[in-house]
Design a protein around this motif. Sequence first.
Motif, short mmCIF file in Angstrom:
data_model
loop_
_atom_site.label_atom_id
_atom_site.label_comp_id
_atom_site.label_asym_id
_atom_site.label_seq_id
_atom_site.Cartn_x
_atom_site.Cartn_y
_atom_site.Cartn_z
N SER A 1 29.21 -32.31 -39.54
CA SER A 1 30.54 -32.22 -39.36
C SER A 1 31.28 -30.97 -39.75
CB SER A 1 31.37 -33.52 -40.24
OG SER A 1 30.84 -34.71 -39.58
N ASP B 1 25.64 -28.18 -31.42
CA ASP B 1 25.39 -29.38 -32.55
C ASP B 1 23.99 -29.85 -32.35
OD1 ASP B 1 25.34 -31.68 -33.95
OD2 ASP B 1 27.30 -32.25 -33.38
N GLN C 1 21.10 -34.14 -34.07
CA GLN C 1 20.06 -35.15 -33.56
C GLN C 1 18.70 -34.68 -33.33
OE1 GLN C 1 20.55 -38.35 -33.92
NE2 GLN C 1 22.47 -38.44 -34.34
N SER D 1 22.13 -31.39 -40.03
CA SER D 1 22.38 -32.08 -41.10
C SER D 1 21.17 -32.64 -41.92
CB SER D 1 23.28 -33.19 -40.64
OG SER D 1 23.82 -34.21 -41.73
N HIS E 1 20.42 -35.50 -43.61
CA HIS E 1 20.50 -37.06 -43.65
C HIS E 1 19.92 -37.38 -42.18
CE1 HIS E 1 24.07 -38.84 -41.61
NE2 HIS E 1 24.56 -37.78 -41.65
N LYS E 2 19.99 -36.49 -41.06
CA LYS E 2 19.37 -37.12 -39.79
C LYS E 2 17.82 -36.71 -39.81
CE LYS E 2 23.67 -37.84 -38.07
NZ LYS E 2 24.10 -39.19 -37.89
C1 LIG Z 1 25.45 -35.28 -33.13
C2 LIG Z 1 26.08 -35.47 -34.20
N1 LIG Z 1 26.95 -34.46 -34.88
C3 LIG Z 1 27.60 -34.52 -35.98
C4 LIG Z 1 27.16 -35.60 -36.95
C5 LIG Z 1 27.91 -35.62 -38.27
O1 LIG Z 1 26.92 -35.23 -39.32
P1 LIG Z 1 27.16 -35.38 -40.68
O2 LIG Z 1 27.21 -36.84 -41.30
O3 LIG Z 1 26.01 -34.71 -41.35
O4 LIG Z 1 28.50 -34.78 -40.96
C6 LIG Z 1 26.52 -36.78 -36.37
C7 LIG Z 1 26.29 -37.73 -37.10
O5 LIG Z 1 26.51 -38.85 -36.89
C8 LIG Z 1 25.81 -36.36 -35.13
O6 LIG Z 1 25.10 -37.53 -34.73
#
Ligand SMILES: Cc1ncc(COP(=O)(O)O)c(C=O)c1O
Length: 382
Positions: free
Chosen positions: A75, A182, A185, A205, A207-208
């Motif tokens: 985010s 982005d 995923q 990110s 945590h994914k």
């Molecule tokens: C495609 C996508 N973008 C951004 C985010 C947000 O990521 P973060 O939780 O690291 O801020 C997510 C999380 O669900 C996501 O799936």
Amino acid sequence: MASGVTYLDYQSTTPCDPAVVEAMAPWWSDAFANPASRLHRPGLTAAAVVQQSRTAIAGALGLTAEELIFCSGASEANNLAIKGVAEAELRRGGTRRRLICLATEHRAVLDPMRYLAGHGFELVCLAPQANGLIDLQQLEAALSPETLLVSVMAANNEIGVLQPLEAIGQLCRQQQVLFHCDGAQAVGHLPLQPLTLGIDLLSFSGHKLYGPKGIGALAIAPGVDLAPQQHGGSQERGLRAGTLPVPLIVGLAKAVQLAEADRQARGLRLAGLRDALWQRCQALGGIQRNGAEAPCLPHNLNISIEGVEGTALHQALRRSLAVSSGSACAAGEPSHVLQALGRSRLEAAASVRFSLGRSSSGADVERAGDVLEQTLKTLRRA
Ligand SMILES: Cc1ncc(COP(=O)(O)O)c(C=O)c1O
């Protein structure tokens, strides 16, 4: 996982791999120094491990360490990329004001875009095709000399479809438009080399991808001008102020390394399990799959179910399954992604996203099939 609940929500978040937890351990209390404290040895040790981690993560993406900015997650990375590009354009007196994205982007892209639309920029939000993929002709038509930035995600968080990044990158290059992607995923799940795909800015990110929560990064191609969105220090080339979270950075590097190591085998195994689950769903009747079957993330299955009401469906499923009806970040509202694909609000509400992960097994998938079958029997009878 909580008693008796089968977790199939790995696109929402993944567990931190035990090897990641182990790699992080020394950096909390033993070697706790601030990597910006360059006047003493503990600080230099912390700075060195940050640099090693940065080099390793960047290397996995075909980048150099200088091209990576750490931040709190995707985010924040999206906000820095999108608002940072827009503000840099204003700062240098540029006249490009058009921003383009896909209607199925995550809110962490849509919201900064909408914010800028309220501050003098023009937002073009392209409708996807019915299968969730971008229409490249529409994108080409929307690109203009006024276009500053295109933002299209690599893999959709709800329906898993993979966008044609290389073709998008080429179109952007032709018009000298910046391309933000982005990759929340996709990184750790797909081979992704931003520079060869023409991506100027890539968010992801920890945590994914079985890393810790609270850490992510923005990859920035050489020459891209960004205005900082968080002021207060010269960390991260002055683009993101704040003391670096050394343990989280070490954890992210370990997670990326582990993800690269098992990515292919994991993908193949999970695709097999996912396909088995889809077969099971098809046998139940009145179930449609959302989004293209290919190209799609191997661990995603998103379905809409006829003859049931969304709230009742999810209330029943959650007794035994941890699944999702859309993005965890937009809880409560029927999915904007499914509605962009042409599903009604009711159809979108009666949808389920199954997302499989490293520890998912055949037994998990069987259980999910059994629970769904039983639930539909009960609800459709009522
Ligand atoms: C495609 C996508 N973008 C951004 C985010 C947000 O990521 P973060 O939780 O690291 O801020 C997510 C999380 O669900 C996501 O799936």
